[in-house]
Design a protein around this motif. Structure first.
Motif, PDB file in Angstrom:
ATOM      1  N   VAL A   1       0.854  -1.188   0.000  1.00  0.00           N
ATOM      2  CA  VAL A   1       0.000   0.000   0.000  1.00  0.00           C
ATOM      3  C   VAL A   1       0.889   1.236   0.000  1.00  0.00           C
ATOM      4  O   VAL A   1       1.781   1.367   0.831  1.00  0.00           O
ATOM      5  CB  VAL A   1      -0.918   0.056   1.242  1.00  0.00           C
ATOM      6  N   SER A   2       0.649   2.140  -0.944  1.00  0.00           N
ATOM      7  CA  SER A   2       1.331   3.431  -0.971  1.00  0.00           C
ATOM      8  C   SER A   2       0.281   4.524  -0.947  1.00  0.00           C
ATOM      9  O   SER A   2      -0.723   4.441  -1.654  1.00  0.00           O
ATOM     10  CB  SER A   2       2.187   3.580  -2.230  1.00  0.00           C
ATOM     11  N   GLY A   3       0.528   5.542  -0.119  1.00  0.00           N
ATOM     12  CA  GLY A   3      -0.405   6.648  -0.008  1.00  0.00           C
ATOM     13  C   GLY A   3       0.236   7.963  -0.414  1.00  0.00           C
ATOM     14  O   GLY A   3       1.393   8.218  -0.096  1.00  0.00           O
ATOM     15  N   VAL A   4      -0.515   8.788  -1.116  1.00  0.00           N
ATOM     16  CA  VAL A   4      -0.058  10.119  -1.514  1.00  0.00           C
ATOM     17  C   VAL A   4      -1.136  11.109  -1.069  1.00  0.00           C
ATOM     18  O   VAL A   4      -2.292  10.981  -1.460  1.00  0.00           O
ATOM     19  CB  VAL A   4       0.157  10.222  -3.041  1.00  0.00           C
ATOM     20  N   SER A   5      -0.735  12.083  -0.237  1.00  0.00           N
ATOM     21  CA  SER A   5      -1.669  13.113   0.225  1.00  0.00           C
ATOM     22  C   SER A   5      -1.487  14.365  -0.617  1.00  0.00           C
ATOM     23  O   SER A   5      -0.353  14.800  -0.837  1.00  0.00           O
ATOM     24  CB  SER A   5      -1.413  13.441   1.693  1.00  0.00           C
ATOM     25  N   VAL A   6      -2.607  14.945  -1.049  1.00  0.00           N
ATOM     26  CA  VAL A   6      -2.552  16.131  -1.909  1.00  0.00           C
ATOM     27  C   VAL A   6      -3.853  16.915  -1.778  1.00  0.00           C
ATOM     28  O   VAL A   6      -4.906  16.347  -1.487  1.00  0.00           O
ATOM     29  CB  VAL A   6      -2.300  15.728  -3.386  1.00  0.00           C
ATOM     30  N   THR A   7      -3.753  18.217  -2.000  1.00  0.00           N
ATOM     31  CA  THR A   7      -4.940  19.068  -2.080  1.00  0.00           C
ATOM     32  C   THR A   7      -5.056  19.573  -3.507  1.00  0.00           C
ATOM     33  O   THR A   7      -4.099  20.108  -4.066  1.00  0.00           O
ATOM     34  CB  THR A   7      -4.844  20.250  -1.103  1.00  0.00           C
ATOM     35  N   PHE A   8      -6.231  19.364  -4.090  1.00  0.00           N
ATOM     36  CA  PHE A   8      -6.524  19.871  -5.419  1.00  0.00           C
ATOM     37  C   PHE A   8      -7.326  21.160  -5.246  1.00  0.00           C
ATOM     38  O   PHE A   8      -8.356  21.169  -4.580  1.00  0.00           O
ATOM     39  CB  PHE A   8      -7.358  18.870  -6.221  1.00  0.00           C
ATOM     40  N   SER A   9      -6.863  22.247  -5.853  1.00  0.00           N
ATOM     41  CA  SER A   9      -7.560  23.524  -5.777  1.00  0.00           C
ATOM     42  C   SER A   9      -8.206  23.830  -7.120  1.00  0.00           C
ATOM     43  O   SER A   9      -7.539  23.827  -8.157  1.00  0.00           O
ATOM     44  CB  SER A   9      -6.592  24.646  -5.403  1.00  0.00           C
ATOM     45  N   GLU A  10      -9.506  24.088  -7.084  1.00  0.00           N
ATOM     46  CA  GLU A  10     -10.258  24.427  -8.288  1.00  0.00           C
ATOM     47  C   GLU A  10      -9.711  25.732  -8.871  1.00  0.00           C
ATOM     48  O   GLU A  10      -9.333  26.636  -8.135  1.00  0.00           O
ATOM     49  CB  GLU A  10     -11.724  24.594  -7.907  1.00  0.00           C
ATOM     50  N   THR A  11      -9.657  25.816 -10.190  1.00  0.00           N
ATOM     51  CA  THR A  11      -9.117  27.000 -10.844  1.00  0.00           C
ATOM     52  C   THR A  11     -10.002  27.438 -12.001  1.00  0.00           C
ATOM     53  O   THR A  11     -10.742  26.632 -12.574  1.00  0.00           O
ATOM     54  CB  THR A  11      -7.682  26.752 -11.356  1.00  0.00           C
ATOM     55  N   ILE A  12      -9.908  28.708 -12.313  1.00  0.00           N
ATOM     56  CA  ILE A  12     -10.580  29.259 -13.490  1.00  0.00           C
ATOM     57  C   ILE A  12      -9.612  29.109 -14.663  1.00  0.00           C
ATOM     58  O   ILE A  12      -8.444  29.451 -14.552  1.00  0.00           O
ATOM     59  CB  ILE A  12     -10.892  30.757 -13.289  1.00  0.00           C
ATOM     60  N   VAL A  13     -10.092  28.622 -15.794  1.00  0.00           N
ATOM     61  CA  VAL A  13      -9.230  28.487 -16.966  1.00  0.00           C
ATOM     62  C   VAL A  13      -9.804  29.231 -18.162  1.00  0.00           C
ATOM     63  O   VAL A  13      -9.316  29.088 -19.271  1.00  0.00           O
ATOM     64  CB  VAL A  13      -8.980  26.998 -17.325  1.00  0.00           C
ATOM     65  N   ASP A  14     -10.821  30.062 -17.922  1.00  0.00           N
ATOM     66  CA  ASP A  14     -11.443  30.848 -19.002  1.00  0.00           C
ATOM     67  C   ASP A  14     -10.474  31.872 -19.562  1.00  0.00           C
ATOM     68  O   ASP A  14      -9.575  32.345 -18.895  1.00  0.00           O
ATOM     69  CB  ASP A  14     -12.667  31.613 -18.495  1.00  0.00           C
ATOM     70  N   SER A  15     -10.747  32.289 -20.775  1.00  0.00           N
ATOM     71  CA  SER A  15      -9.958  33.359 -21.373  1.00  0.00           C
ATOM     72  C   SER A  15     -10.401  34.720 -20.859  1.00  0.00           C
ATOM     73  O   SER A  15      -9.768  35.723 -21.142  1.00  0.00           O
ATOM     74  CB  SER A  15     -10.080  33.318 -22.890  1.00  0.00           C
ATOM     75  N   VAL A  16     -11.489  34.769 -20.088  1.00  0.00           N
ATOM     76  CA  VAL A  16     -11.976  36.050 -19.574  1.00  0.00           C
ATOM     77  C   VAL A  16     -11.223  36.505 -18.329  1.00  0.00           C
ATOM     78  O   VAL A  16     -11.464  37.585 -17.833  1.00  0.00           O
ATOM     79  CB  VAL A  16     -13.492  36.008 -19.249  1.00  0.00           C
ATOM     80  N   VAL A  17     -10.315  35.683 -17.844  1.00  0.00           N
ATOM     81  CA  VAL A  17      -9.526  36.086 -16.691  1.00  0.00           C
ATOM     82  C   VAL A  17      -8.616  37.225 -17.126  1.00  0.00           C
ATOM     83  O   VAL A  17      -7.919  37.150 -18.135  1.00  0.00           O
ATOM     84  CB  VAL A  17      -8.684  34.910 -16.144  1.00  0.00           C
ATOM     85  N   ILE A  18      -8.637  38.286 -16.361  1.00  0.00           N
ATOM     86  CA  ILE A  18      -7.848  39.469 -16.695  1.00  0.00           C
ATOM     87  C   ILE A  18      -6.381  39.194 -16.410  1.00  0.00           C
ATOM     88  O   ILE A  18      -6.022  38.741 -15.328  1.00  0.00           O
ATOM     89  CB  ILE A  18      -8.328  40.683 -15.883  1.00  0.00           C
ATOM     90  N   ASN A  19      -5.529  39.483 -17.394  1.00  0.00           N
ATOM     91  CA  ASN A  19      -4.094  39.346 -17.202  1.00  0.00           C
ATOM     92  C   ASN A  19      -3.543  40.630 -16.616  1.00  0.00           C
ATOM     93  O   ASN A  19      -3.859  41.718 -17.096  1.00  0.00           O
ATOM     94  CB  ASN A  19      -3.386  39.046 -18.530  1.00  0.00           C
ATOM     95  N   SER A  20      -2.731  40.507 -15.603  1.00  0.00           N
ATOM     96  CA  SER A  20      -2.130  41.708 -15.027  1.00  0.00           C
ATOM     97  C   SER A  20      -0.868  42.040 -15.807  1.00  0.00           C
ATOM     98  O   SER A  20      -0.269  41.193 -16.450  1.00  0.00           O
ATOM     99  CB  SER A  20      -1.803  41.496 -13.553  1.00  0.00           C
ATOM    100  N   GLU A  21      -0.485  43.299 -15.742  1.00  0.00           N
ATOM    101  CA  GLU A  21       0.689  43.757 -16.458  1.00  0.00           C
ATOM    102  C   GLU A  21       1.599  44.496 -15.487  1.00  0.00           C
ATOM    103  O   GLU A  21       1.133  45.342 -14.727  1.00  0.00           O
ATOM    104  CB  GLU A  21       0.254  44.698 -17.585  1.00  0.00           C
TER     105      GLU A  21
END
Length: 158
Positions: A117-137
Motif C-alpha cells: 500500500v502506498s499513499g499520496v496526500s494532496v490538495t486539489f484547488s479548483e481553478t478558473i481556466v477561461d480566457s476572460v480572466v484578466i491578465n495583469s501587467e
C-alpha cells in the motif's frame, strides 16, 4: 444501497493527459472560500462586511495505490501532480473540476505493516481556466518615468 451507486471513480487527469485512478478514504470533504471585504470605522462598534462572491474550492485526498506495483503507481501519480498546467479531477462525490495540485504532496510507504500500500496526500484547488480572466501587467519604473517626462514635455509645448 443508493448512496454507493452515486459514487464515481476518483480520477486525476494530469496536464499531459495521463489519467490516474486512485482509492481514497471514506471521509470526503471540500472547502470553499467566501470572498468578503470588512470595513471598520472610528467611533462605531462593529464592522461592515460586504459579500463579494465565492472563491475556489479545495479537495483534500489521501490517494491510495494497492498491490505489487503500488510504489511505481504512486511514483507515477506524484510525477503527474508535479506537471505544470491545469489538470482535471473527477471527484467521487462533488463532480468534475479543473484543478491545480497545491500545497505539499505527502507520501507514505509503510514497509512493515502496510506492505503493498502506498499513499499520496494532496490538495486539489479548483481553478478558473477561461480566457476572460484578466491578465495583469507589470510596468517598470523606466516606463513610468518615460510616460511622465512625455506628459510634462507635451504639456509645456501648448
Amino acid at each position: 444501497m443508493a448512496w454507493d451507486s452515486d459514487l464515481k471513480e476518483a480520477v486525476y487527469t494530469a496536464p499531459s493527459g495521463k489519467k490516474f485512478s486512485f482509492h481514497f478514504d471514506s471521509n470526503l470533504s471540500s472547502e470553499t472560500d467566501l470572498k468578503t471585504a470588512t470595513f471598520t470605522f472610528p467611533e462605531r462598534d462593529g464592522a461592515l462586511v460586504v459579500p463579494l462572491g465565492v472563491g475556489g474550492r479545495r479537495f483534500s485526498f489521501t490517494c491510495y495505490f494497492y498491490g505489487p506495483k503500488c510504489k511505481r503507481d504512486a511514483d507515477q501519480f506524484e510525477a503527474g501532480l508535479k506537471e505544470r498546467g491545469y489538470g482535471e479531477l473527477q471527484h467521487p462525490v462533488y463532480g468534475t473540476h479543473k484543478v491545480v495540485p497545491t500545497g505539499t504532496i505527502g507520501r507514505n510507504d509503510d514497509v512493515v505493516a502496510g506492505v503493498g500500500v502506498s499513499g499520496v496526500s494532496v490538495t486539489f484547488s479548483e481553478t478558473i481556466v477561461d480566457s476572460v480572466v484578466i491578465n495583469s501587467e507589470v510596468t517598470s519604473i523606466d516606463t513610468i518615468n518615460e510616460s511622465s517626462n512625455s506628459y510634462y514635455s507635451n504639456k509645456g509645448s501648448k
